[in-house]
Scaffold this motif. Structure first.
Motif, short mmCIF file in Angstrom:
data_model
loop_
_atom_site.label_atom_id
_atom_site.label_comp_id
_atom_site.label_asym_id
_atom_site.label_seq_id
_atom_site.Cartn_x
_atom_site.Cartn_y
_atom_site.Cartn_z
N VAL A 251 0.86 -1.19 0.00
CA VAL A 251 0.00 0.00 0.00
C VAL A 251 0.90 1.24 0.00
N ALA A 252 0.65 2.13 -0.94
CA ALA A 252 1.40 3.39 -1.00
C ALA A 252 0.43 4.55 -1.12
N TYR A 253 0.75 5.65 -0.46
CA TYR A 253 -0.06 6.87 -0.52
C TYR A 253 0.81 8.01 -1.06
N ASP A 254 0.18 8.82 -1.92
CA ASP A 254 0.90 10.00 -2.41
C ASP A 254 0.01 11.24 -2.34
N ASP A 255 0.53 12.33 -2.85
CA ASP A 255 -0.17 13.62 -2.81
C ASP A 255 -1.05 13.85 -4.03
N GLY A 256 -1.31 12.78 -4.76
CA GLY A 256 -2.10 12.90 -5.97
C GLY A 256 -1.26 12.98 -7.24
N SER A 257 0.05 12.91 -7.08
CA SER A 257 0.96 13.08 -8.22
C SER A 257 1.10 11.82 -9.06
N GLY A 258 0.70 10.67 -8.51
CA GLY A 258 0.88 9.41 -9.22
C GLY A 258 2.11 8.64 -8.78
#
Length: 501
Positions: A251-258
Motif C-alpha cells: 500500500v502506497a499513498y501519495d499527494d495525488g501526483s501518481g
C-alpha cells in the motif's frame, strides 16, 4: 486561534487462525473503556500507546472508546465481535470529535466475519460520513482488504519483524492523521492510495533484519523519502487465514501526483520476484539439545509449529517429550495448554503425584505426553510483559500449575499460553537462569524479550503454525503460491487506488 482538536481513539487486537478449532470467547477478551483505557495506553507500548502519546504531544484531546485485546487464536465468537464492533460504531456515531485514530491488528477473525476490520471500518464510515478523517495502525501481518482501504483515509503498518516498532506505528498513524487535518485546513486533498495484492504466503525467512526483506525494506525506505510519497506499507499477511483475497499487500499513498503507483509497482514486483526465498530451514530440536549441552547460556527455543503468538493452540508437548526421551540431563521448562491437567493438579494439591497425559488435545498428529508428574506449584499465569515486545501489557492465561518430571518442568494453563516474555516463567516461580532450555510459544517476537537472558533459537516442530501449507485444508484462500501454479503481474486496472475521505 483554532480549537483544541478532539481525536476519537480505540483498539481491537486479535490475530486469528482459520484452522485453530478453539474459539476465542468473551472471557478471553480484555475490554477496557474510558479513562482507564487511556491510562493503560500511557503505561504500555502498544500502537494505541503511540497514538495517545502523539495526541498528548500535539495538545489534542483523546476521546476514548474501548480497548479490546485477546491473545492470538481461533476465531472470535461472532456475538463477541459484534459486541465490540457495536460499541465502537456507537461511540463514533455520537460525534463531538475532529478525527478518528484506531489501533487494529488487521488479521482479526470472527466465526462468521472474515474481513472483520473491513466490516468495522465500513460501519464506522457509514455513521461518520465521507469527510471524517480516519487513520489506522496495523500489524505487518494484517490481511488487507479493499473494504479496509475504502473506509479508512490512511492505514499504516509495522515495518519490523520481530515487531520492534509497534509503539512507533501508532505514533506514525497519528502524525499521518495530523497531516491530513492540517492539509484539510488549507484546502489540500487527502492522500491518494494505491494497493496491490500478491497471491503468495511466506514460509519463514521473513524477518526484516535478514533475508529478502532487508533489500525490500530498503526499497520501501527510498520511496518513503520521495517528496510526493506520504507513506508506504508492506503487509506480509498472517499465513493461516483461509479467506478470499489472502496474500501479500503493498500500500502506497501519495499527494495525488501518481508517485504511489510507481512505488507500489516497484516494491510489489520485487516482492513477487523474491517469493521463492521466503522459505526457512530451521534446526531440529535434537540439534538444539546438543547446542544446549555445550553452551554456558540458557537457550530460549521458539516452538515454530505451535506458536500461540501465531494463533496456534499452544498444546504441543513435542519439545518436552523429546527432552524426556533424548535429553534427561537438560533442565527444560515449557508451557502447555491443558485445562484438564490444571483441574487435576488443583484437585490433587502441591506435592501430589499424578500419572497423566499432558497436551495434544488440539494439534493433530501429536500424542499427549504421558508421565508421572509431581505438582510443585499452583498459581495464576498472570503478569505484565517486562520486555520490549508489548511492554506493560497484562497477560492472563488463567489458573495454572507446574508439573515436574525429572528435569522437565511443564506449566499447564487454562488458556493458550502466549509465551514471548520471561515474565511468564517468573510468574510461576521458574527462574529462567536456572534452566538449560526455556520454550517460547513464538518464532520471532520472543527474541526481543528473551535476548538479554537467553540465546534464542527457533526450532522446527510440528503443529498448526508450522510453515507447511500443504498440510492445511485451504479452500477460500486459493489459489496462491506455493500450493498453486499461479501467475501474477502488476495490473493498474486490478489495483485498488482511491482518494481518501
Amino acid at each position: 486561534m483554532s480549537h483544541a482538536r478532539r481525536i476519537l481513539v480505540g483498539q481491537l487486537w486479535h490475530e486469528g487462525h482459520s484452522f485453530n478449532p478453539v474459539a476465542t470467547v468473551r472471557e478471553d477478551v480484555s475490554i477496557v473503556e474510558g479513562e482507564a483505557m487511556l491510562r493503560g495506553a500511557r503505561e504500555s507500548r502498544t500502537s494505541l500507546s503511540g497514538i495517545v502519546a502523539v495526541c498528548d504531544a500535539l495538545g489534542d484531546t483523546c476521546v476514548p472508546t474501548l480497548a479490546a485485546r485477546a491473545r492470538p487464536g481461533g476465531p472470535i465468537e461472532e456475538p463477541v465481535f459484534q459486541e465490540i464492533a457495536d460499541a465502537l460504531v456507537e461511540a463514533a456515531a455520537k460525534g463531538g470529535y475532529d478525527a478518528i485514530c484506531l489501533d487494529l491488528h488487521g488479521a482479526t477473525l470472527a466465526a462468521e466475519t472474515g474481513d472483520t476490520e473491513g466490516v468495522l471500518l465500513t460501519r464506522i464510515r457509514d455513521v461518520v460520513g465521507p469527510d471524517m478523517p480516519i487513520a489506522v495502525a496495523l500489524d505487518l501481518h494484517g490481511h488487507i482488504t479493499p473494504a479496509m482501504l475504502d473506509a479508512a483515509t490512511i492505514v499504516t503498518g509495522y515495518r519490523t519483524n520481530p515487531h520492534q516498532d509497534i509503539f512507533e506505528t501508532g505514533e506514525r498513524a497519528m502524525r499521518l492523521l495530523d497531516g491530513v487535518l492540517r492539509g484539510r485546513a488549507v484546502g489540500e486533498a487527502p492522500p491518494c492510495a494505491v494497493a496491490t495484492r500478491l497471491p503468495f504466503i511466506t514460509r519463514g525467512n521473513d524477518e526484516t533484519d535478514q533475508g529478502p526483506l532487508v533489500a525490500l525494506g530498503a526499497m520501501a525506505d527510498r520511496w518513503r523519502a520521495h517528496p510526493a510519497i506520504v507513506d508506504v506499507s508492506v503487509f506480509n499477511v498472517q499465513p493461516f487465514l483461509d479467506l478470499p483475497g489472502m496474500g501479500q499487500v503493498v500500500v502506497a499513498y501519495d499527494d495525488g501526483s501518481g508517485a504511489a503507483m510507481d512505488a507500489c509497482r516497484e516494491i510489489a514486483e520485487q516482492l513477487w520476484a523474491d517469493r521463492t526465498a521466503f522459505q526457512q530451514q530451521l534446526p531440529s530440536v535434537e540439534e538444539a539439545f546438543e547446542i544446549a549441552r555445550h553452551s554456558e547460556e540458557v537457550l530460549a527455543l521458539g516452538d515454530q509449529g505451535d506458536r500461540v503468538i501465531g494463533a496456534g493452540p499452544g498444546d504441543s508437548p513435542f519439545i518436552a517429550a523429546k527432552a524426556l526421551e533424548l535429553a534427561p540431563d537438560l533442565r527444560v521448562a515449557t508451557g502447555i495448554f491443558d485445562p484438564e491437567a490444571v483441574k487435576a493438579a488443583h484437585a490433587a494439591g502441591v506435592g501430589a503425584t499424578l500419572d497423566l497425559g499432558v497436551g495434544a488435545s488440539i494439534n493433530t498428529g501429536l500424542d499427549p505426553l504421558r508421565a508421572t508428574w509431581t505438582v510443585t506449584s499452583l498459581a495464576p499465569a498472570r503478569f505484565r510483559n517486562q520486555g520490549p515486545y508489548m511492554h506493560g501489557v497484562e497477560a492472563d492465561f488463567g489458573p495454572a500449575a507446574v508439573l515436574v518430571c525429572g528435569n522437565v518442568s511443564v506449566v499447564v494453563t487454562t488458556r493458550a499460553p502466549n509465551i514471548h516474555d520471561p515474565a511468564f516463567y517468573d510468574a510461576l516461580g521458574i527462574a529462567v537462569a536456572e534452566q538449560d532450555i526455556v520454550v517460547a510459544r513464538a518464532a520471532n517476537h520472543y527474541k526481543l524479550s528473551f535476548r538479554d537472558c537467553a540465546r534464542c533459537i527457533t526450532v522446527d516442530t510440528p503443529g498448526l503454525t508450522a510453515f507447511r501449507p500443504q498440510d492445511l485444508p485451504f479452500t477460500c484462500a486459493r489459489p496462491f503460491y506455493p500450493l498453486d501454479d499461479v501467475a501474477w503481474s502488476f495490473d493498474t486496472a486490478a489495483t485498488v487506488h482511491r482518494r481518501g475521505a
